[in-house]
Write an enzyme that holds these catalytic residues in place. Sequence first.
Site, short mmCIF file in Angstrom:
data_model
loop_
_atom_site.label_atom_id
_atom_site.label_comp_id
_atom_site.label_asym_id
_atom_site.label_seq_id
_atom_site.Cartn_x
_atom_site.Cartn_y
_atom_site.Cartn_z
N CYS A 381 0.83 -1.20 0.00
CA CYS A 381 0.00 0.00 0.00
C CYS A 381 0.87 1.26 0.00
CB CYS A 381 -0.98 -0.03 1.17
SG CYS A 381 -2.35 1.13 0.99
N HIS A 516 -3.52 -5.13 -0.35
CA HIS A 516 -3.13 -5.70 0.94
C HIS A 516 -3.20 -7.22 0.88
CE1 HIS A 516 -2.95 -2.08 3.58
NE2 HIS A 516 -3.74 -1.57 2.64
N GLU A 518 -2.15 -9.39 2.85
CA GLU A 518 -2.36 -10.01 4.16
C GLU A 518 -3.82 -10.29 4.47
OE1 GLU A 518 -2.14 -5.50 5.13
OE2 GLU A 518 -1.40 -6.91 3.62
#
EC number: 6.3.4.2
Length: 543
Positions: A381, A516, A518
């Site tokens: 990001c 993102h 994750e």
Amino acid sequence: MKQTKYIFVTGGVLSSLGKGIAAASIATLLKNSGLKASILKADPYINVDPGTMSPFEHGEVFVTDDGAETDLDLGHYERFLDESLSQDNNFTTGRVYQSVIEKERRGEYLGKTIQVIPHIVGEIKDRIKKAGEGKDILIVEIGGTVGDIEGLPFLEAIRALRLEVGKNNAMNIHLTLVPFIKAAGELKTKPTQHSVGELRRIGISPDMIICRSEKALDRDLKDKIAISCGVEKNCVIESVDAASIYQIPLNFLKQDILNPIAEILDLKNLKPNMENWDSLVKRVIAPSNEVKIAFVGKYVDLKESYKSLTEAIIHAGAALDTKVELKWVDSEKLENMESAEVFKDVSGILVAGGFGYRGVEGKIKAIQYARENKIPFLGICLGMQLALVEFARNVLKLKDANSSEFDEKCENPVVYLIDEFMDTNGEKQIRTAKTPLGGTMRLGAYKCDIKEKSLLAKVYNEAKSVKERHRHRYEANPKYRVDFEKHGLIVSGESKGLIEAVELNCHPFFLAVQFHPEFTSRLEHVNPVICGFIKAAINYEDN
């Protein structure tokens, strides 16, 4: 239509006991027993969502596929269940009141006086029922602590809903603290008794007590809790501090937690298959190898701000049978430190996302060091945006290069605010620097087209495209793309003209992504970007 069964999870004594982990653990066991299970988090705070809350106030904001900004517990739910949830799986007092007031303004209540009972409580019940549609069982976690004034409408809603669906279709689990008093050398049950008493005053009697403690409870203590709290002896479950949160489902299973649940809810014999989970947990707790990476962020004093990312790193470590040691680096402090000294003992550098100018120059220093010293690098990001700024300043020699987020008058805004974009529903969204902050970012899962034979393609096993989740307001400026690529910084991921990923072609592993990764990583299915980065760090360590 088959009646959905409900498990309501409440917490007592104090917050942060781990209701979310307990709820997710039970859901995992139920799912692996063959049931269609899901989870809902109901948050009593008055914010509409946590999107504009400070990370220091609330921790991480977790983003779903459909673009909902939610409580970090939803991240735990997805990681344990290995399923993608939606905006239906989290709501707040603010969202409930907003919905009720909008209905009142539209005249849907036909001129009636709007009250907490029945209107607010009714809205809460409706949202719980919606989340449970098509499921065998829905676990509902009520945020906060029993006794909090803001939680009363939620407790009234679950009390009424249990009566509505019948005793074999709902149960209450209360998670409480059994503190160990070192001076006395014993565990104390009085806080649990008082917490259950408070719950009963509201009209809810728990069917099961989960006791959080740093030490194991003996049989006599469990029996004492059962008698004083009015539950069966096999319904007192201990939840002792564990080496990994992923041990909790296995610890619950050892205590036969599913037997009383099956009995209360009139379910068939529940026998979950947890073999793969057990194998991965062993690698989380006792891996064969070890590698150290630097985690560069601005919220490092509160690790909960990066919960999904730290968990994704654990997932990658389990997949690679490696313990990943994190060296936390405060990006603001890094601005006045020597990079070589800070990063001398690491095999990878990760620059995480964030908002605001504080600590930005420290992140840029970290990126420059990784690029120049060929240390595996992953930017996420803001980490990608600053990789562009660093490259523009130090390779393209555009010394004033910056993001318009930090310098609106910058002559070389390699990162800028786009006025229009299409959201996850295909609707055009318009934003400016003055647009309200809440819910106006590019949120949710978007398709990313991958450049063939790139590092990104290799990481994703030569996939032509992927869908990953986003949470950002600013974008890479395509005006500089030609110059970037001419000097070796390649655009390897795009989404309808927006730059999604960049990488260096003369570097062992230098990858930066706007999305993102994750948010989609799970213990049993690690995200390829995170896994690729950790694998590169291991190779760097070995060589």
